[in-house]
Write a protein that holds these residues in place. Structure first.
Motif, PDB file in Angstrom:
ATOM      1  N   GLU A 107       0.835  -1.206   0.000  1.00  0.00           N
ATOM      2  CA  GLU A 107       0.000   0.000   0.000  1.00  0.00           C
ATOM      3  C   GLU A 107       0.869   1.256   0.000  1.00  0.00           C
ATOM      4  OE1 GLU A 107      -3.707   1.595   2.736  1.00  0.00           O
ATOM      5  OE2 GLU A 107      -1.938   0.775   3.732  1.00  0.00           O
ATOM      6  N   ARG A 108       1.914   1.258   0.800  1.00  0.00           N
ATOM      7  CA  ARG A 108       2.748   2.454   0.969  1.00  0.00           C
ATOM      8  C   ARG A 108       3.608   2.752  -0.261  1.00  0.00           C
ATOM      9  NH1 ARG A 108       7.225   3.412   5.823  1.00  0.00           N
ATOM     10  NH2 ARG A 108       7.873   5.503   5.149  1.00  0.00           N
ATOM     11  N   ARG A 113       5.525   2.146  -8.515  1.00  0.00           N
ATOM     12  CA  ARG A 113       5.247   1.404  -9.748  1.00  0.00           C
ATOM     13  C   ARG A 113       4.111   2.026 -10.547  1.00  0.00           C
ATOM     14  NH1 ARG A 113       8.975  -2.118 -11.353  1.00  0.00           N
ATOM     15  NH2 ARG A 113       7.397  -3.377 -12.398  1.00  0.00           N
ATOM     16  N   VAL A 114       3.197   2.687  -9.843  1.00  0.00           N
ATOM     17  CA  VAL A 114       1.977   3.189 -10.485  1.00  0.00           C
ATOM     18  C   VAL A 114       1.679   4.598  -9.996  1.00  0.00           C
ATOM     19  CG1 VAL A 114      -0.506   2.860 -10.744  1.00  0.00           C
ATOM     20  CG2 VAL A 114       0.994   0.865 -10.696  1.00  0.00           C
ATOM     21  N   ARG A 115       1.451   5.516 -10.925  1.00  0.00           N
ATOM     22  CA  ARG A 115       0.928   6.843 -10.601  1.00  0.00           C
ATOM     23  C   ARG A 115      -0.410   6.983 -11.314  1.00  0.00           C
ATOM     24  NH1 ARG A 115       3.021  11.306 -12.277  1.00  0.00           N
ATOM     25  NH2 ARG A 115       2.555  12.478 -10.390  1.00  0.00           N
ATOM     26  N   GLY A 116      -1.477   7.104 -10.523  1.00  0.00           N
ATOM     27  CA  GLY A 116      -2.799   7.187 -11.105  1.00  0.00           C
ATOM     28  C   GLY A 116      -3.778   6.215 -10.482  1.00  0.00           C
ATOM     29  N   ALA A 117      -3.286   5.422  -9.508  1.00  0.00           N
ATOM     30  CA  ALA A 117      -4.145   4.476  -8.799  1.00  0.00           C
ATOM     31  C   ALA A 117      -3.550   4.234  -7.419  1.00  0.00           C
ATOM     32  CB  ALA A 117      -4.278   3.170  -9.564  1.00  0.00           C
ATOM     33  N   ASP A 118      -4.361   3.698  -6.522  1.00  0.00           N
ATOM     34  CA  ASP A 118      -3.911   3.352  -5.173  1.00  0.00           C
ATOM     35  C   ASP A 118      -4.364   1.949  -4.814  1.00  0.00           C
ATOM     36  OD1 ASP A 118      -2.492   5.577  -4.174  1.00  0.00           O
ATOM     37  OD2 ASP A 118      -4.363   6.664  -3.817  1.00  0.00           O
TER      38      ASP A 118
END
Length: 217
Positions: A107-108, A113-118
């Motif tokens: 989560e942290r 790896r991803v910008r645009g989702a959590d």
């Protein structure tokens, strides 16, 4: 939770969707035509750390559904993902002391790896859920979420072992005409029109110990 990013600000390492060309080929679609329509090339699938935009991934899923006639294309891609798709973040998760630490690390550090989702871990008494939310306004969001949910499910299955079971799979989308692919893969009750795509499970699994890790790692 983060606010929505503009399409050109949202990127991801391509690892989680590396299987897309092979699945397109297996379903009889012309891979090069679909990739070109999405603004992608085969060379971008050579390395799992290559960055692509969320907009390109959305176009890839949208065009793939049309070209193959497969309404659960995102699920098929996500089924091939897991810790191995997440690079160094996946290694960190795999070498954690227990499942709870592993999921909180995921989560942290997911943003690496991803910008645009959590990815979001929520715990309420005896129940926990690990969810995925896309913040970018891109095509085929349902397909992207389906794939990410399958990947989260695979991560939990690896961390918890063969006796782990999900108590419910939540999907923030309308129920598709054919739910069999989802029921077969997740092997758990499905709830559509949820507030987010999430894997629900007993919170006791958060204390499940993982094999001792190499201190150097």
């Amino acid at each position: 939770r983060r606010t929505a990013l503009r399409p050109w600000e949202s990127t991801l390492a391509i690892g989680p969707v590396l299987a897309a060309p092979q699945i397109l080929d297996a379903l009889g679609a012309d891979v090069d035509i679909v990739l070109e329509a999405a603004g992608l090339t085969r060379e971008q699938f050579d390395r799992p750390d290559n960055l692509i935009s969320y907009e390109s991934m959305g176009r890839l899923f949208a065009r793939s559904v049309v070209r193959t006639g497969c309404p659960h294309f995102g699920l098929l891609v996500g089924r091939q993902g897991g810790l191995h798709s997440l690079g160094l973040v996946g290694l960190l998760v795999h070498t954690s002391k227990d499942v709870g630490t592993a999921l909180r690390s995921l989560e942290r550090y997911f943003h690496l790896r991803v910008r645009g989702a959590d990815l979001i871990l929520e715990v309420d008494g005896d129940t926990a859920r690990m969810g995925h939310i896309v913040h970018s306004r891109v095509p085929a969001t349902d397909q992207i979420n389906d794939g990410a949910l399958a990947e989260v499910y695979n991560v939990l299955r690896v961390l918890c072992g063969p006796t782990w079971r999900s108590s419910e799979i939540q999907l923030a989308r309308r129920m598709p005409a054919d739910t069999k692919p989802f029921r077969t893969f997740f092997a758990a009750p499905l709830r559509f029109d949820a507030d987010m795509h999430a894997v629900v499970f007993e919170s006791k699994w958060l204390d499940h110990k993982l094999p001792p890790a190499d201190p150097e790692l």
